[in-house]
Write an enzyme that holds these catalytic residues in place. Sequence first.
Site, PDB file in Angstrom:
ATOM      1  CB  SER A  42      15.708   1.075  53.121  1.00  0.00           C
ATOM      2  OG  SER A  42      16.850   0.381  53.592  1.00  0.00           O
ATOM      3  CE1 TYR A  75      16.906  -1.806  48.503  1.00  0.00           C
ATOM      4  CE2 TYR A  75      18.077  -0.905  50.390  1.00  0.00           C
ATOM      5  CZ  TYR A  75      16.987  -1.583  49.858  1.00  0.00           C
ATOM      6  OH  TYR A  75      15.977  -2.021  50.694  1.00  0.00           O
TER       7      TYR A  75
HETATM    8  P1  NDP Z   1      11.722  -9.551  48.259  1.00  0.00           P
HETATM    9  O1  NDP Z   1      12.869  -9.635  47.341  1.00  0.00           O
HETATM   10  O2  NDP Z   1      11.422 -10.702  49.143  1.00  0.00           O
HETATM   11  O3  NDP Z   1      10.387  -9.183  47.445  1.00  0.00           O
HETATM   12  C1  NDP Z   1      10.398  -8.141  46.506  1.00  0.00           C
HETATM   13  C2  NDP Z   1       9.038  -8.014  45.876  1.00  0.00           C
HETATM   14  O4  NDP Z   1       9.117  -6.987  44.878  1.00  0.00           O
HETATM   15  C3  NDP Z   1       8.585  -9.275  45.195  1.00  0.00           C
HETATM   16  O5  NDP Z   1       7.214  -9.471  45.404  1.00  0.00           O
HETATM   17  C4  NDP Z   1       8.869  -8.990  43.741  1.00  0.00           C
HETATM   18  O6  NDP Z   1       7.950  -9.682  42.912  1.00  0.00           O
HETATM   19  C5  NDP Z   1       8.610  -7.490  43.649  1.00  0.00           C
HETATM   20  N1  NDP Z   1       9.283  -6.907  42.509  1.00  0.00           N
HETATM   21  C6  NDP Z   1      10.626  -6.797  42.297  1.00  0.00           C
HETATM   22  N2  NDP Z   1      10.852  -6.264  41.083  1.00  0.00           N
HETATM   23  C7  NDP Z   1       9.641  -6.056  40.496  1.00  0.00           C
HETATM   24  C8  NDP Z   1       9.237  -5.558  39.243  1.00  0.00           C
HETATM   25  N3  NDP Z   1      10.115  -5.184  38.303  1.00  0.00           N
HETATM   26  N4  NDP Z   1       7.926  -5.481  38.986  1.00  0.00           N
HETATM   27  C9  NDP Z   1       7.012  -5.867  39.901  1.00  0.00           C
HETATM   28  N5  NDP Z   1       7.341  -6.356  41.117  1.00  0.00           N
HETATM   29  C10 NDP Z   1       8.642  -6.446  41.415  1.00  0.00           C
HETATM   30  O7  NDP Z   1      11.997  -8.235  49.108  1.00  0.00           O
HETATM   31  P2  NDP Z   1      11.466  -7.727  50.539  1.00  0.00           P
HETATM   32  O8  NDP Z   1      10.125  -8.274  50.833  1.00  0.00           O
HETATM   33  O9  NDP Z   1      12.550  -7.902  51.500  1.00  0.00           O
HETATM   34  O10 NDP Z   1      11.408  -6.163  50.243  1.00  0.00           O
HETATM   35  C11 NDP Z   1      10.221  -5.442  50.050  1.00  0.00           C
HETATM   36  C12 NDP Z   1      10.549  -3.970  50.159  1.00  0.00           C
HETATM   37  O11 NDP Z   1      11.106  -3.690  51.439  1.00  0.00           O
HETATM   38  C13 NDP Z   1      11.583  -3.482  49.137  1.00  0.00           C
HETATM   39  O12 NDP Z   1      11.243  -2.176  48.704  1.00  0.00           O
HETATM   40  C14 NDP Z   1      12.854  -3.454  49.942  1.00  0.00           C
HETATM   41  O13 NDP Z   1      13.790  -2.545  49.431  1.00  0.00           O
HETATM   42  C15 NDP Z   1      12.328  -3.010  51.290  1.00  0.00           C
HETATM   43  N6  NDP Z   1      13.198  -3.299  52.402  1.00  0.00           N
HETATM   44  C16 NDP Z   1      13.526  -4.591  52.729  1.00  0.00           C
HETATM   45  C17 NDP Z   1      14.363  -4.828  53.796  1.00  0.00           C
HETATM   46  C18 NDP Z   1      14.750  -6.193  54.216  1.00  0.00           C
HETATM   47  O14 NDP Z   1      15.571  -6.305  55.157  1.00  0.00           O
HETATM   48  N7  NDP Z   1      14.231  -7.261  53.624  1.00  0.00           N
HETATM   49  C19 NDP Z   1      14.912  -3.727  54.605  1.00  0.00           C
HETATM   50  C20 NDP Z   1      14.493  -2.432  54.177  1.00  0.00           C
HETATM   51  C21 NDP Z   1      13.671  -2.235  53.121  1.00  0.00           C
HETATM   52  P3  NDP Z   1       8.320 -10.459  41.558  1.00  0.00           P
HETATM   53  O15 NDP Z   1       9.757 -10.881  41.658  1.00  0.00           O
HETATM   54  O16 NDP Z   1       7.333 -11.557  41.556  1.00  0.00           O
HETATM   55  O17 NDP Z   1       8.063  -9.450  40.485  1.00  0.00           O
END
Ligand code: NDP
Length: 257
Positions: free
Chosen positions: A149, A162
């Site tokens: 990030s 975070y």
């Molecule tokens: P979303 O919230 O849209 O998606 C998160 C994903 O992680 C979902 O598929 C969710 O699936 C999965 N997830 C969360 N908790 C669990 C768990 N306990 N077990 C299994 N799967 C899990 O987030 P983003 O797509 O935005 O983020 C993806 C990555 O990118 C993250 O690491 C985030 O920190 C990083 N990021 C995002 C940014 C942004 O601006 N969006 C910026 C910088 C980094 P489900 O809920 O179905 O389990």
Amino acid sequence: MKFKNKVVVVTGASRGIGQAICVAFAKEGATVVGVARSDLAETGAAVDAAGGKFIANNADLGTGTQKESADVIAQILAKAGQIDVLVNNAGIIRRAPAKDFSEADWNAVIATNLNSPFFLMQAVGKWWIENGRTKAPENSRLKLVNIASLLSFQGGITVPAYAASKHAIAGVTKALSNEWAKERINVNAIAPGYIATENTKALREDAGRNKAILDRIPEGRWGAAEDIAGGCVFLASGDSDYLNGAVLNIDGGWLGR
Ligand code: NDP
């Protein structure tokens, strides 16, 4: 078709950045294993439509224990037979002022964003070094990509756990890459900028924060999940075999400003 006959594991595959990463690998012919808690049918359909094969592996990566991660990797190896790429993308964010930040939120964020990615890499790395590498085609490499990030470099606002987890995953990326480059394992990371997904919904709905963020992004727009996927394919491909321990910023210019 750079990923024909390759198995690419993507955590957090049910939506957002993870789903876009799955589709990008599918376009290159990969077998994609998606990991998430919720239903993966939408991602599966998108992977099929893009020309890949999809294997759903529902799992909760939220306790962050060594056993949980080892079990997930064992399940995937049983289903897919091999792992060529692991993308540690699953992540959560909890927002609260530091003085009120709860122990439960702190532990949940660290478990999901730091402990689980480390133990997943440990399990895949162990398999590769002790077993997988000898059966893989000559000179092929295991590719590990962590989704870090901007908060691997900055502190953010009201997201202390975070920021801690994302700084730490950048450190783990470098630590493992030092140890494993000689094992034909590349460990790298991507630092996405502000991407329009569920994770950033609260920011986009706050008019003041939304404007402040947009004003600072040289590209002048929120990133799309697809903006991250191309970099991920590059870090998983043979085009980056001599790249180790890098954190690639894909942020519309945010960090350079
Ligand atoms: P979303 O919230 O849209 O998606 C998160 C994903 O992680 C979902 O598929 C969710 O699936 C999965 N997830 C969360 N908790 C669990 C768990 N306990 N077990 C299994 N799967 C899990 O987030 P983003 O797509 O935005 O983020 C993806 C990555 O990118 C993250 O690491 C985030 O920190 C990083 N990021 C995002 C940014 C942004 O601006 N969006 C910026 C910088 C980094 P489900 O809920 O179905 O389990």
